[in-house]
Scaffold this active site. Structure first.
Site, short mmCIF file in Angstrom:
data_model
loop_
_atom_site.label_atom_id
_atom_site.label_comp_id
_atom_site.label_asym_id
_atom_site.label_seq_id
_atom_site.Cartn_x
_atom_site.Cartn_y
_atom_site.Cartn_z
NE ARG A 15 -2.81 6.42 -8.70
CZ ARG A 15 -2.80 6.94 -7.48
NH1 ARG A 15 -2.23 8.11 -7.25
NH2 ARG A 15 -3.31 6.27 -6.45
CG ASP A 16 0.52 6.02 -5.22
OD1 ASP A 16 0.80 7.22 -5.35
OD2 ASP A 16 0.39 5.47 -4.12
CG HIS A 207 -2.43 3.38 -0.40
ND1 HIS A 207 -2.67 3.15 -1.74
CD2 HIS A 207 -1.36 4.20 -0.35
CE1 HIS A 207 -1.77 3.80 -2.45
NE2 HIS A 207 -0.97 4.46 -1.63
CG HIS A 209 2.96 6.10 1.00
ND1 HIS A 209 3.57 6.64 -0.10
CD2 HIS A 209 1.66 5.93 0.66
CE1 HIS A 209 2.68 6.82 -1.07
NE2 HIS A 209 1.51 6.39 -0.63
CB CYS A 240 2.13 12.08 -1.78
SG CYS A 240 0.77 13.25 -1.98
CG ASN A 249 2.72 3.17 -2.72
OD1 ASN A 249 1.65 3.43 -2.21
ND2 ASN A 249 3.17 3.84 -3.78
#
Length: 308
Positions: A15-16, A207, A209, A240, A249
């Site tokens: 997803r991310d 989370h 990055h 993002c 990430n």
């Protein structure tokens, strides 16, 4: 230094990691990759997003992907949902866990969701209520917990205020996102010092990055403060679309190397993760930028030279 003996890694690559990819990844390739991730020992995979395809066209096939992956017992398959309409679609294909999202900074929330923070709360509250009624666990994502691309530094007290509202809605866990990768360990420490008197460590995930190469250092600080849940993406994929300059990430394989070297158990098999990383690298047709993948490529090159 007291460290946990084990941690949970939550893989957010499908997803991310993919949501910001410029080239289209086929549904079949996504399914193949997710199925390979299911064989690594990971207990949690965020599969896709039910945000309107107009905003994230790469993930327009969320329902088809979730319908066709091979679900392995013991693995949670989650999806991001923006509102009740997205939730209905996610529930139709029996997603295991629902993820909601918002930002700690006003400007990023407006750019990401097109609403103020106050306008976002009732929308998410309805999602949480309906998801819970359907028997689903709910995870919250809170972006820009350290810095915002529009506002600069974000105060830990502001993060606590938003976190408190989300937990009061009934979420089970909150993932704290350093969305643009500006954080350093002292900032992580201040943030967690603000939050941990109000929320238990097992309610929080981190989370990070890796925009400035500080993600692993921030994870070590989080470990020291009792956090045991971390998001990562294979190969360091991600970014993002509403945070200019944000890179991927923290890479799952780099995180595993560090944790296992520190004697911390994850239940994840490194060799299987590297196989899955090579798979998505081939699918994308572009080299992954994690340290472990770069080391593997360099070793392969040296071996080829030695055999000539």
């Amino acid at each position: 230094m007291k460290l946990p003996t084990s941690v949970t890694i939550k893989e957010v690559g499908p997803r991310d990691g993919l949501q910001n990819e410029k080239q289209s990844i086929s549904t079949a390739d996504k399914i193949t990759w997710i199925d390979s991730l299911s064989e690594t020992g990971l207990s949690y995979i965020e599969v896709s997003s039910f945000v309107h395809p107009k905003w994230i066209p790469q993930l327009a096939d969320a329902a088809e992907v979730l319908k066709n992956i091979r679900r392995k017992p013991g693995v949670t398959y989650a999806a991001l949902v923006p509102n009740v309409n997205g939730l209905e679609r996610a529930l139709d294909i029996e997603v295991d866990e629902v993820s909601i999202f918002m930002s700690a900074s006003e400007a990023h929330n407006r750019n990401n969701i097109n609403k103020s923070i106050e306008e976002t709360y009732p929308i998410l509250e309805e999602v949480v209520k309906e998801a819970k009624a359907a028997g689903k666990t709910v995870r919250g994502y809170l972006s820009t917990v350290i810095g915002c691309p529009y506002e600069g530094a974000v105060a830990p007290a502001q993060v606590r205020t938003v976190a408190d509202r989300l937990f009061s809605m009934g979420i089970d866990e909150l993932s704290l996102g350093d969305t643009i990768g500006v954080g350093v360990p002292t900032q992580v420490e201040r943030l967690l010092e603000e939050l941990l008197p109000y929320f238990s460590a097992d309610q929080l995930a981190m989370h990070f990055h890796d925009t400035r190469g500080t993600a692993l250092a921030n994870i070590v600080k989080s470990l020291e403060m009792g956090i045991t849940i971390f998001d990562s993406a294979l190969g360091g994929l991600g970014g993002c679309p509403y945070a200019k300059g944000a890179s991927g990430n923290v890479a799952t394989e780099d995180l595993l190397y560090m944790l296992h070297g520190m004697g911390i158990e994850t239940g994840v098999e490194v060799d299987a993760v590297m196989t899955s990383a090579r798979l998505i690298e081939n699918i994308r047709g572009e080299k992954l930028k994690s340290r472990q993948m770069e080391m593997e490529a360099a070793n392969c090159q040296e071996n080829r030279k030695a055999s000539v």
